[in-house]
Design an enzyme around this catalytic site. Structure first.
Site, PDB file in Angstrom:
ATOM      1  N   GLY A  16     -16.122   9.662  -3.839  1.00 10.54           N
ATOM      2  CA  GLY A  16     -14.922  10.487  -3.687  1.00 10.54           C
ATOM      3  C   GLY A  16     -13.967   9.986  -2.626  1.00 10.54           C
ATOM      4  O   GLY A  16     -13.177  10.759  -2.086  1.00 10.54           O
ATOM      5  N   SER A  17     -13.987   8.681  -2.346  1.00 13.03           N
ATOM      6  CA  SER A  17     -13.089   8.197  -1.293  1.00 13.03           C
ATOM      7  C   SER A  17     -11.619   8.289  -1.737  1.00 13.03           C
ATOM      8  O   SER A  17     -10.741   8.544  -0.909  1.00 13.03           O
ATOM      9  CB  SER A  17     -13.453   6.778  -0.866  1.00 13.03           C
ATOM     10  OG  SER A  17     -13.198   5.856  -1.887  1.00 13.03           O
ATOM     11  N   ASN A  18     -11.352   8.104  -3.029  1.00 10.85           N
ATOM     12  CA  ASN A  18      -9.961   8.287  -3.506  1.00 10.85           C
ATOM     13  C   ASN A  18      -9.552   9.757  -3.428  1.00 10.85           C
ATOM     14  O   ASN A  18      -8.409  10.067  -3.071  1.00 10.85           O
ATOM     15  CB  ASN A  18      -9.822   7.769  -4.937  1.00 10.85           C
ATOM     16  CG  ASN A  18      -9.593   6.274  -4.972  1.00 10.85           C
ATOM     17  OD1 ASN A  18      -8.560   5.786  -4.517  1.00 10.85           O
ATOM     18  ND2 ASN A  18     -10.571   5.534  -5.474  1.00 10.85           N
ATOM     19  N   HIS A 113      -7.738   2.797 -11.876  1.00  4.70           N
ATOM     20  CA  HIS A 113      -8.674   1.796 -12.397  1.00  4.70           C
ATOM     21  C   HIS A 113      -8.678   0.611 -11.427  1.00  4.70           C
ATOM     22  O   HIS A 113      -7.610   0.166 -10.999  1.00  4.70           O
ATOM     23  CB  HIS A 113      -8.219   1.354 -13.793  1.00  4.70           C
ATOM     24  CG  HIS A 113      -9.172   0.405 -14.435  1.00  4.70           C
ATOM     25  ND1 HIS A 113     -10.340   0.828 -15.031  1.00  4.70           N
ATOM     26  CD2 HIS A 113      -9.151  -0.953 -14.542  1.00  4.70           C
ATOM     27  CE1 HIS A 113     -10.994  -0.234 -15.499  1.00  4.70           C
ATOM     28  NE2 HIS A 113     -10.296  -1.315 -15.205  1.00  4.70           N
ATOM     29  N   ASP A 154      -8.324   3.512 -20.704  1.00  6.54           N
ATOM     30  CA  ASP A 154      -7.479   2.625 -19.889  1.00  6.54           C
ATOM     31  C   ASP A 154      -6.244   2.091 -20.619  1.00  6.54           C
ATOM     32  O   ASP A 154      -5.720   1.036 -20.263  1.00  6.54           O
ATOM     33  CB  ASP A 154      -8.311   1.434 -19.362  1.00  6.54           C
ATOM     34  CG  ASP A 154      -9.511   1.892 -18.559  1.00  6.54           C
ATOM     35  OD1 ASP A 154      -9.410   2.929 -17.881  1.00  6.54           O
ATOM     36  OD2 ASP A 154     -10.553   1.213 -18.615  1.00  6.54           O
TER      37      ASP A 154
HETATM   38  C1  GAR Z   1     -12.888   3.409  -7.614  1.00 12.65           C
HETATM   39  O1  GAR Z   1     -12.922   2.034  -7.340  1.00 12.65           O
HETATM   40  C2  GAR Z   1     -12.196   3.664  -8.942  1.00 12.65           C
HETATM   41  O2  GAR Z   1     -11.118   2.817  -9.183  1.00 12.65           O
HETATM   42  C3  GAR Z   1     -13.318   3.384  -9.901  1.00 12.65           C
HETATM   43  O3  GAR Z   1     -14.443   3.978  -9.304  1.00 12.65           O
HETATM   44  C4  GAR Z   1     -14.307   3.932  -7.877  1.00 12.65           C
HETATM   45  C5  GAR Z   1     -14.506   5.324  -7.352  1.00 12.65           C
HETATM   46  O4  GAR Z   1     -14.617   5.321  -5.967  1.00 12.65           O
HETATM   47  N1  GAR Z   1     -13.011   3.948 -11.194  1.00 12.65           N
HETATM   48  C6  GAR Z   1     -13.341   3.345 -12.335  1.00 12.65           C
HETATM   49  O5  GAR Z   1     -13.960   2.305 -12.401  1.00 12.65           O
HETATM   50  C7  GAR Z   1     -12.888   4.097 -13.585  1.00 12.65           C
HETATM   51  N2  GAR Z   1     -12.818   3.197 -14.700  1.00 12.65           N
HETATM   52  P1  GAR Z   1     -14.478   6.672  -5.133  1.00 12.65           P
HETATM   53  O6  GAR Z   1     -15.466   7.684  -5.720  1.00 12.65           O
HETATM   54  O7  GAR Z   1     -14.874   6.266  -3.720  1.00 12.65           O
HETATM   55  O8  GAR Z   1     -13.058   7.144  -5.205  1.00 12.65           O
END
Ligand code: GAR
Length: 200
Positions: A16-18, A113, A154
């Protein structure tokens, strides 16, 4: 501009960093939107724990809890309607959003993505698999893409991208780390622009 805040649902499966980057950016930039729901297929992932710590409603929803995929889609729609959600933000959600939800939220779902779409997208292209494929293809640059979500993996309209150099000694993990750092800048920026366009 309307004073009514757009109600956001964030869908996550991982750390969940995003989600956190967006949460903090909404406050810092005083954007006219608030995250009111975190939906996840994993009850105790980092994103869900962050939501709980910050008083954001959480919903743990998986296909296995329901009798059919249609019921799963209906349950998801019910949660979204109960919370009067205006926009869905996919932030590391590793499941396909049901078509019925995509149809009900046409052009209201965005995703990030970890590559420069249209390259390195599609089914099975997520997380570390994306970075492995980028390195195997000998790319000299990668990055991240924020796009609208439609029925195909995508393939929705690209809203914003940010580039990252691929270094000669990169491993999938080191590349993933730099791309993720760039996502934390890109996603809040793209969301801000998207919201401004919605709220005109
Ligand atoms: C991120 O790198 C995001 O772009 C990727 O998963 C990670 C989630 O990180 N998403 C995909 O690959 C979707 N196709 P997070 O949980 O730390 O935000």
């Amino acid at each position: 501009m309307s004073t009514h805040k757009t109600r956001l649902a964030v869908f996550c499966s991982g750390s969940g960093s995003n989600f956190q980057a967006i949460f903090h950016a909404l406050k810092k930039k005083q954007l006219n939107a608030e995250i009111v729901l975190c939906l996840s297929n994993r009850a105790h992932c980092g994103a869900m724990e962050f939501a709980r710590r910050n008083g954001i409603a959480t919903v743990h929803l998986t296909e296995k809890q329901l009798n059919s995929f249609d019921d799963f889609a209906a349950a998801m729609l019910r949660c979204l309607r109960e919370q009067s959600i205006g926009i869905i933000v996919l932030a590391g959600y590793m499941r396909k959003v049901p078509d019925a939800v995509v149809a009900a939220f046409h052009d209201k779902i965005i995703n990030i993505h970890p590559a420069l779409l249209p390259k390195f997208g599609g089914e099975g292209m997520y997380g570390i698999y994306v970075h492995t494929a980028v390195l195997e293809a000998g790319e000299t640059e990668s990055g991240a893409t924020v796009h609208l979500v439609n029925e195909e993996y995508d393939k929705g309209k690209i809203l914003m991208q940010r580039h990252v150099a691929v270094l000669p000694d990169d491993t999938p993990e080191t590349l993933a780390e730099r791309v993720l750092a760039c996502e934390h800048i890109l996603y809040p920026d793209a969301l801000e622009k998207f919201l401004a366009e919605q709220q005109l």
